[in-house]
Every structure is written in structure tokens, then in C-alpha cells.
Design an enzyme around this catalytic site. Structure first.
Site, mmCIF file in Angstrom:
data_model
loop_
_atom_site.group_PDB
_atom_site.id
_atom_site.type_symbol
_atom_site.label_atom_id
_atom_site.label_comp_id
_atom_site.label_asym_id
_atom_site.label_seq_id
_atom_site.Cartn_x
_atom_site.Cartn_y
_atom_site.Cartn_z
ATOM 1 N N MET A 154 0.846 -1.203 0.000
ATOM 2 C CA MET A 154 0.000 0.000 0.000
ATOM 3 C C MET A 154 0.876 1.246 0.000
ATOM 4 S SD MET A 154 -3.176 0.663 -0.144
ATOM 5 C CE MET A 154 -4.724 1.041 0.655
ATOM 6 N N GLY A 155 1.641 1.415 -1.073
ATOM 7 C CA GLY A 155 2.379 2.667 -1.264
ATOM 8 C C GLY A 155 1.519 3.608 -2.097
ATOM 9 N N THR A 233 1.476 -5.559 -11.698
ATOM 10 C CA THR A 233 2.048 -4.412 -12.422
ATOM 11 C C THR A 233 3.340 -3.950 -11.741
ATOM 12 O OG1 THR A 233 0.647 -2.927 -11.116
ATOM 13 C CG2 THR A 233 -0.147 -3.504 -13.315
ATOM 14 N N ARG A 235 6.873 -5.997 -10.571
ATOM 15 C CA ARG A 235 8.046 -6.541 -11.253
ATOM 16 C C ARG A 235 7.832 -8.025 -11.464
ATOM 17 N NH1 ARG A 235 9.033 -2.126 -12.509
ATOM 18 N NH2 ARG A 235 10.870 -0.867 -12.093
ATOM 19 N N GLU A 264 11.838 -9.896 -19.819
ATOM 20 C CA GLU A 264 11.141 -8.889 -20.630
ATOM 21 C C GLU A 264 12.049 -8.552 -21.801
ATOM 22 O OE1 GLU A 264 9.971 -5.565 -18.195
ATOM 23 O OE2 GLU A 264 8.697 -6.804 -16.939
ATOM 24 N N HIS A 283 4.888 -4.257 -20.290
ATOM 25 C CA HIS A 283 5.426 -3.337 -19.268
ATOM 26 C C HIS A 283 5.157 -1.874 -19.653
ATOM 27 C CE1 HIS A 283 8.702 -2.725 -15.966
ATOM 28 N NE2 HIS A 283 7.801 -1.760 -15.951
ATOM 29 N N ALA A 285 2.652 0.164 -17.771
ATOM 30 C CA ALA A 285 1.727 0.795 -16.817
ATOM 31 C C ALA A 285 1.919 2.313 -16.739
ATOM 32 C CB ALA A 285 1.863 0.161 -15.442
#
Ligand code: 8YV
Length: 329
Positions: A154-155, A233, A235, A264, A283, A285
Site C-alpha cells: 500500500m504505497g 504491475t 516486477r 522482458e 510493461h 503501466a
């Protein structure tokens, strides 16, 4: 005159701002990112490195750059930088926090909605000409409203996700190392196990660290509801992809949407790409024009401050290097 290396192409505005500082600016314009050998050669006489996720900025790279004062990462995650090596050498490491949180949460929520309402698989079926007669029991999706979303981490991005979920009348749980005061309508649970057991959707927003590597593996998928959907979303290495493949194939969980993978780009013949219940994005987002521009300008601010000998505004290791910083002011 300080020298700055930018390891991928950048916007004309950010390139101009770098050049306007009077620094010598080298921008890696090739369509491919520099290899590790290229990077080691290119950093020899630089003072500032404007780096990207595709660069492994390890001790070897730092030792090849004896004048390096500042590494400005284009992104909030900086797991590609060997932070202990930077601390030892007194090199400031910076990132771009905050400004990409809303775009990232927008995408995470879009992935959730897509998996729930099947915009990931039904349009392809229509394009194949397979839309059959109306069937009251056909093409059934899953509701979003009144379902439970479990947010892990929860950042800034996790809280933006909670706000979006509240607008969709979801019940929101979160698990974080520390309980937060401001919870955006979300309820704290004190273990990963509990959040996995109770959630219909689990969205990962914690950083990649040695502790979170393979945090989601066989045992964790077993705890999740068979109807649950995983959204990642953050790593790729946070999820054990072999275990995820098994869980999706065997019906241990219902679906997964991933913006990040290992490696990736994910190879076209990867088993996860054979599954209809797995949606993979490249990747992206934070990849809106507006947000990427803000990230670029923030990276410019960071690197220019560092090469001028000032503390960059978004330095993540200021306390750790205060005694031995190469930055002097
Ligand atoms: C970046 C990201 O696009 O901020 C992050 O941590 O993953 C993305 O926003 C990526 O790091 C590319 O540099």
C-alpha cells in the site's frame, strides 16, 4: 563541463533541458538498449547517468565510471541498480516517485476490469467469426462491484488502486509491511495468507526485493480462491511464473493479468502465452505520453542537480551516503 549519459532516447523537451544546462549530453539513440559491455564503455568519463530499467547498474559499471556522482532512474522501481554498491561509493541514486502512480493504477484497474469482463478474450472470438446465437448462459463474466480486491503493498500506487476500487463499490483489503493511517476505504489485514484467502482479485504493488522474489508461488496460489484473478504491475520476479502457469492451467486460480514478466520481453513461445486466461502487456503501466514526459523531466531534474554537486530532489539514498557522497554541496 560535466558529462551525462542518457541510456535510451528521450523527449525533445527533456533532451533540450539537459543540453541547456551546458553539460555534455550523450543520448543512446540506437533502437536496441546498450548491452552491458556497451554500457561499461560508455560510462568511462561521465558524471551523471540517466538510466532505465534495461540497464544493470552494478558495481562493475560504477567502477568503470570513477567520476559518477548521480544515477537518475527513469521509473520509481530501481531494483536494476545495485544500491549497496552505490552506497559504498557515495553515488546518489534517484527515482521518479509519485507522478506515475495514477497512470500505473489506471492500468492495473484496467487489467482487473478486462479479466473480469472478458475484454481480453471475447473480442478475439468475435474477430474469428465465432459469435454464436444468444445464449443466456454464454460468455459469462465476473462482477467487479461488491467483490473483494486485495492490494499487496500500500504505497502510492496501491492507494491509487484502492481509490479506483472504491469508485466501483468493491470491498478493499490491503496488506503492507506497516499499517497505514490513511487507508482510502481499505481494511488492513496482517498477513499475505489472509489477503490471498479472502480476495476475488489480488493486485501486487510491492517493490521487488530479495524478500519479495517469488513471493507468489505454488503455496500462495493454493490459498487463493479458484475464481480469483491475479494482477501484477510491479516486477516480474515477484511471481514464480512456472507456478503461475501450473495454477492457471489446473484451475487453481481463474486468471492472471501481467504487465511485467521474466524475462522482458517475454519470448513468443512462452507457455503463459498459450493460455486464454492469461493477459500479458509489454510493461506499459506508466506509458502514457503525459506521464512519461513528467518522468523524463523529473529524471532531468535529478541528474542535473547531481552533476552540479547538489542533492537531487528525489534521492533515495541520501541518508546512507551523507558521510561519503561524491556530491559536494
Ligand atoms: C517504467 C516502472 O516505465 O516506474 C517503474 O518502476 O516500472 C515503469 O514506470 C520502467 O521502469 C521503465 O524505465
Amino acid at each position: 563541463m560535466p558529462k551525462i549519459l542518457v541510456t535510451r532516447r528521450t523527449f525533445p523537451e527533456s533532451a533540450a533541458a539537459l543540453r541547456a544546462s551546458g553539460a555534455e549530453v550523450v543520448i543512446w539513440e540506437d533502437s536496441d538498449a546498450p548491452s552491458q559491455a556497451d554500457l561499461i564503455k560508455a560510462v568511462a568519463d561521465i558524471d551523471g547517468l540517466y538510466a532505465h530499467i534495461t540497464n544493470q547498474v552494478n558495481a562493475e559499471v560504477m567502477d568503470a565510471a570513477p567520476n559518477l556522482k548521480v544515477i537518475a532512474e527513469f521509473g520509481v522501481g530501481y531494483d536494476n541498480i545495485e544500491i549497496a554498491a552505490a552506497n559504498e561509493r557515495g553515488i546518489a541514486v534517484c527515482n521518479t516517485p509519485g507522478i506515475l502512480s495514477e497512470s500505473t493504477a489506471d492500468e492495473a484497474f484496467a487489467l482487473l476490469a478486462s479479466m473480469a469482463r472478458r475484454t481480453h478474450d471475447l473480442p478475439a472470438m468475435v474477430k474469428r467469426g465465432e459469435w454464436g446465437d444468444f445464449d443466456p448462459l454464454g460468455y459469462l463474466a465476473t462482477d467487479i462491484h461488491h467483490k473483494t480486491l486485495g492490494i499487496v503493498g500500500m504505497g502510492n500506487i496501491g492507494s491509487e488502486m484502492a481509490k479506483r476500487a472504491a469508485g466501483f463499490n468493491m470491498n478493499v483489503l490491503y496488506f503492507n509491511r506497516k499499517k497505514r493511517n490513511e487507508e482510502f476505504g481499505a481494511t488492513y489485514v496482517d498477513s499475505l495468507e489472509e489477503i490471498l484467502e479472502r480476495s476475488d482479485y489480488v493486485s501486487l504493488h510491492n517493490p521487488l526485493t530479495p524478500e519479495t522474489t517469488n513471493m507468489m508461488s505454488t503455496d500462495q496460489f493454493k490459498l487463493m480462491k479458484k475464481s480469483a484473478i491475479l494482477i501484477n504491475t510491479t516486477r516480474g520476479p515477484v511471481v514464480d511464473q512456472d507456478a503461475l502457469y501450473e495454477a492457471l492451467k489446473s484451475g487453481e486460480i481463474a486468471g492472471a493479468a501481467l504487465d511485467v514478466t521474466v524475462p522482458e520481453p517475454i519470448p513468443a513461445d512462452h507457455p503463459l502465452l498459450t493460455l486464454d486466461n492469461c493477459l500479458i502487456m509489454p510493461h506499459v503501466a506508466s506509458a502514457t505520453g503525459d506521464t512519461r514526459m513528467k518522468m523524463a523531466m523529473m529524471s532531468v531534474e535529478n541528474v542535473l542537480a547531481g552533476v552540479a554537486g547538489d542533492w537531487p530532489p528525489y534521492c533515495v539514498n541520501q541518508a546512507e551516503i551523507a558521510g561519503n557522497a561524491r556530491i559536494k554541496n
